[in-house]
Each structure stands twice: as C-alpha cells, then as structure tokens.
Design a protein around this motif. Structure first.
Motif, PDB file in Angstrom:
ATOM      1  N   MET A   1       0.706  -1.050   0.128  1.00 15.68           N
ATOM      2  CA  MET A   1      -0.027   0.165  -0.027  1.00 15.68           C
ATOM      3  C   MET A   1       0.745   1.222  -0.136  1.00 15.68           C
ATOM      4  N   GLY A   2       0.483   2.214  -0.836  1.00 18.82           N
ATOM      5  CA  GLY A   2       1.483   3.263  -0.900  1.00 18.82           C
ATOM      6  C   GLY A   2       2.703   3.396  -1.563  1.00 18.82           C
ATOM      7  N   LYS A   3       2.826   2.189  -2.383  1.00 19.87           N
ATOM      8  CA  LYS A   3       4.100   1.908  -2.882  1.00 19.87           C
ATOM      9  C   LYS A   3       3.785   2.081  -4.597  1.00 19.87           C
ATOM     10  N   GLU A   4       4.791   1.748  -5.413  1.00 16.47           N
ATOM     11  CA  GLU A   4       4.781   1.833  -6.944  1.00 16.47           C
ATOM     12  C   GLU A   4       3.531   1.027  -7.398  1.00 16.47           C
ATOM     13  N   THR A   5       3.253   0.183  -6.397  1.00 17.36           N
ATOM     14  CA  THR A   5       1.942  -0.763  -6.902  1.00 17.36           C
ATOM     15  C   THR A   5       0.523   0.125  -6.666  1.00 17.36           C
ATOM     16  N   SER A   6       0.648   1.192  -6.205  1.00 16.43           N
ATOM     17  CA  SER A   6      -0.671   1.951  -6.067  1.00 16.43           C
ATOM     18  C   SER A   6      -1.235   2.362  -7.532  1.00 16.43           C
ATOM     19  N   ALA A   7      -2.328   2.488  -7.673  1.00 18.22           N
ATOM     20  CA  ALA A   7      -3.083   2.744  -8.946  1.00 18.22           C
ATOM     21  C   ALA A   7      -2.346   4.262  -9.405  1.00 18.22           C
ATOM     22  N   ARG A   8      -1.841   4.176 -10.610  1.00 18.00           N
ATOM     23  CA  ARG A   8      -1.450   5.392 -10.862  1.00 18.00           C
ATOM     24  C   ARG A   8      -2.472   6.146 -11.879  1.00 18.00           C
ATOM     25  N   ILE A   9      -2.700   7.414 -11.404  1.00 18.45           N
ATOM     26  CA  ILE A   9      -3.729   8.467 -12.038  1.00 18.45           C
ATOM     27  C   ILE A   9      -3.176   9.499 -12.700  1.00 18.45           C
ATOM     28  N   GLN A  10      -3.312   9.383 -14.302  1.00 17.75           N
ATOM     29  CA  GLN A  10      -2.522  10.103 -15.204  1.00 17.75           C
ATOM     30  C   GLN A  10      -3.567  10.915 -16.026  1.00 17.75           C
ATOM     31  N   THR A  11      -3.757  12.004 -15.941  1.00 19.61           N
ATOM     32  CA  THR A  11      -4.966  12.699 -16.831  1.00 19.61           C
ATOM     33  C   THR A  11      -4.347  14.165 -17.606  1.00 19.61           C
ATOM     34  N   SER A  12      -2.954  14.046 -17.600  1.00 27.22           N
ATOM     35  CA  SER A  12      -2.447  15.187 -18.380  1.00 27.22           C
ATOM     36  C   SER A  12      -2.798  15.261 -19.739  1.00 27.22           C
ATOM     37  N   SER A 136       3.069  17.623  -3.402  1.00 25.68           N
ATOM     38  CA  SER A 136       3.820  16.406  -3.505  1.00 25.68           C
ATOM     39  C   SER A 136       3.542  15.466  -2.341  1.00 25.68           C
ATOM     40  N   THR A 137       3.673  16.105  -1.284  1.00 21.18           N
ATOM     41  CA  THR A 137       3.232  15.673   0.257  1.00 21.18           C
ATOM     42  C   THR A 137       1.728  15.205   0.019  1.00 21.18           C
ATOM     43  N   TYR A 138       0.827  15.699  -0.415  1.00 18.61           N
ATOM     44  CA  TYR A 138      -0.554  15.475  -0.408  1.00 18.61           C
ATOM     45  C   TYR A 138      -0.780  14.158  -1.233  1.00 18.61           C
ATOM     46  N   THR A 139       0.000  14.016  -2.308  1.00 21.50           N
ATOM     47  CA  THR A 139      -0.002  12.843  -3.176  1.00 21.50           C
ATOM     48  C   THR A 139       0.626  11.782  -2.677  1.00 21.50           C
ATOM     49  N   TYR A 140       1.466  11.754  -1.682  1.00 25.97           N
ATOM     50  CA  TYR A 140       2.154  10.585  -1.064  1.00 25.97           C
ATOM     51  C   TYR A 140       1.310  10.242   0.052  1.00 25.97           C
ATOM     52  N   ILE A 141       0.651  11.216   0.880  1.00 26.86           N
ATOM     53  CA  ILE A 141      -0.639  10.722   1.745  1.00 26.86           C
ATOM     54  C   ILE A 141      -1.461   9.954   1.056  1.00 26.86           C
ATOM     55  N   CYS A 142      -2.066  10.351  -0.188  1.00 26.96           N
ATOM     56  CA  CYS A 142      -2.927   9.966  -0.707  1.00 26.96           C
ATOM     57  C   CYS A 142      -2.763   8.426  -1.309  1.00 26.96           C
ATOM     58  N   ALA A 143      -1.472   8.151  -1.466  1.00 25.07           N
ATOM     59  CA  ALA A 143      -0.895   6.788  -1.847  1.00 25.07           C
ATOM     60  C   ALA A 143      -0.946   6.081  -0.696  1.00 25.07           C
ATOM     61  N   ILE A 144      -0.871   6.374   0.516  1.00 25.70           N
ATOM     62  CA  ILE A 144      -1.084   5.776   1.614  1.00 25.70           C
ATOM     63  C   ILE A 144      -2.200   5.116   2.014  1.00 25.70           C
ATOM     64  N   ILE A 145      -3.118   6.386   2.014  1.00 30.02           N
ATOM     65  CA  ILE A 145      -4.687   5.985   2.937  1.00 30.02           C
ATOM     66  C   ILE A 145      -5.390   5.819   1.609  1.00 30.02           C
ATOM     67  N   LYS A 146      -5.213   5.929   0.301  1.00 31.35           N
ATOM     68  CA  LYS A 146      -6.335   5.669  -0.489  1.00 31.35           C
ATOM     69  C   LYS A 146      -5.659   4.534  -1.609  1.00 31.35           C
ATOM     70  N   ASP A 147      -4.535   4.464  -1.639  1.00 29.18           N
ATOM     71  CA  ASP A 147      -3.637   3.298  -2.406  1.00 29.18           C
ATOM     72  C   ASP A 147      -3.853   3.882  -3.994  1.00 29.18           C
TER      73      ASP A 147
END
Length: 232
Positions: A1-12, A136-147
């Motif tokens: 959880m919260g690693k590179e295995t988290s779902a990657r969201i790219q909408t650029s 960036s900090t917000y992104t890492y927090i979401c990677a942990i709590i939301k995967d």
C-alpha cells in the motif's frame, strides 16, 4: 500500500502521446542503461538546468543550456519507471524510495536555479517550490491512505510544467517581455514573476480543491463513531 503498486492516475494533456514515446524509448535502451541510471540522469539534468539559469546572468543565451537540462531531466525522470515495467524489473519499495526522494531534491535544485536567473525573483520561485512540495506531500499521503498515486492534477503534470518553463526560457531569450515590469525597488515584479505567481497559485488552489473533495469521500469512508453510553 502506498508504493509503486498504487493505482497510477494520469490525466495530463500529453499523457497518451508521452506514454507511447516512453515505451518506444524503453524498448530501445541498451542493456547497460538501468532505471537507477536514468533516475540519477534526471537529477543531473536538473543541475544542468540550474547551471544554465545562473550563467544566463552573464549571457541570456545560456538559457539554452537550462532548456537542455530540462529535456535531460524529463528523459531520466520519466523513463526510469517505464524501463522497469518494460523489462519487468520493478522494485516497488526501493523504486518508490529512490524516485520520490530524489524528485524532492530535483525540484529544489531547479527552483533555486531559476530564482538565481534574471527571469524570476528568488522568493517567487521558492513560493512555486513550496506549492510543488505541498502538492507532492498530499500525493504521497493519498498513496498511503487511498492506494492511489496521482501523477497529474487538472490535466497538468511534470511534463507540462517542464514545457512551460522551456517556453518561458525561449520567450526570455527572443522577446522583450522580460523588460516588462511593475512597481519600483524591492517591490518591482517582472512579467515572468507574475507568471511564476500564477503557477504557485495554481498549485495551492489545486491542493485545496483536491483536499476538499477527498475530505468528503474519506469522511464517509471513516465516519465518526457514535459515543457509547458509559452508564451501560
């Protein structure tokens, strides 16, 4: 959880085209090119970019070196993860640690470099740096709590950010826009300072809007527990 295995969201805006280019490049890298090599190459590109910015105080044409550094940074920073996925050599924990630790160092180098150039006031680029690190900090927090690992916000990501800076470099070299300014003395702001303020505001606004949105979702997911009656 919260690693590179988290779902990657790219909408650029450039995501689809960039993904195809990166896969094409990854399949053609020589064997001695590794993901670690590309990650460090990205940091090297940031140093080159900052150096070009500083040298532009001597001759504005040195901003070509800054733009070259941004291209090198994109090449290394964007291709390292793609190369690992194409070769099936992912290291989720190590990759997450190395990549995003060095990302923070990279953005610091670039923002300080641009702040030492004739284009921007240092305090403006440090404000952009603060906005970037907060997001960036917000992104890492979401990677942990939301995967979920969100790489882009509002159709804008690191690649678009680099492209905007390259455009600013070019405009500074070949137009007189850098001479446009408002105010006097310590309160004198150039046109590119105003653009920098707009970028910083964009980062903080995106952070606030995403926070409000996710707060509602997480409040429903993790509701307040009813208070138990102590008399029972």
């Amino acid at each position: 959880m919260g690693k590179e295995t988290s779902a990657r969201i790219q909408t650029s805006i450039l995501n689809e085209a960039e993904r195809k280019v990166l896969v094409w490049l990854a399949k053609r890298q020589p064997r001695w090119v590794t993901s670690d090599f590309l990650t460090y190459l990205g940091v090297f590109g940031a140093v080159i970019s900052a150096l070009g910015c500083i040298l532009s105080n001597i001759n504005i044409q040195y901003l070509w070196i800054s733009s070259l550094g941004l291209v090198i940074n994109w090449y290394g920073d964007s291709l390292d993860g793609t190369l690992a996925r194409v070769r099936n050599t992912q290291r989720p924990v190590y990759g997450f640690f190395i990549d995003h630790t060095l990302d923070a160092i990279t953005i610091c180098i670039m923002c300080i470099g641009f702040g030492l150039s004739p284009m921007f006031r240092l305090e403006i680029t440090l404000l952009v740096l603060a906005g970037y690190l907060v997001l960036s900090t917000y992104t890492y927090i979401c990677a942990i709590i939301k995967d979920e690992f969100r790489l882009t916000y509002s159709s804008f990501g690191p690649t678009e950010f680099r492209l905007v800076v390259i455009i600013i470099n070019t405009l500074c070299m070949y137009t007189s826009w850098s001479e446009i300014s408002w105010g006097t003395g310590n309160l004198r702001f150039g046109l590119f300072d105003v653009i920098g303020l707009a970028i910083a505001a964009f980062l903080f606004i995106i952070h606030f809007c995403q926070f409000v949105k996710d707060r509602r979702v997480l409040a429903l997911r993790d509701p307040l527990k009813p208070k138990q009656d102590d008399n029972k």
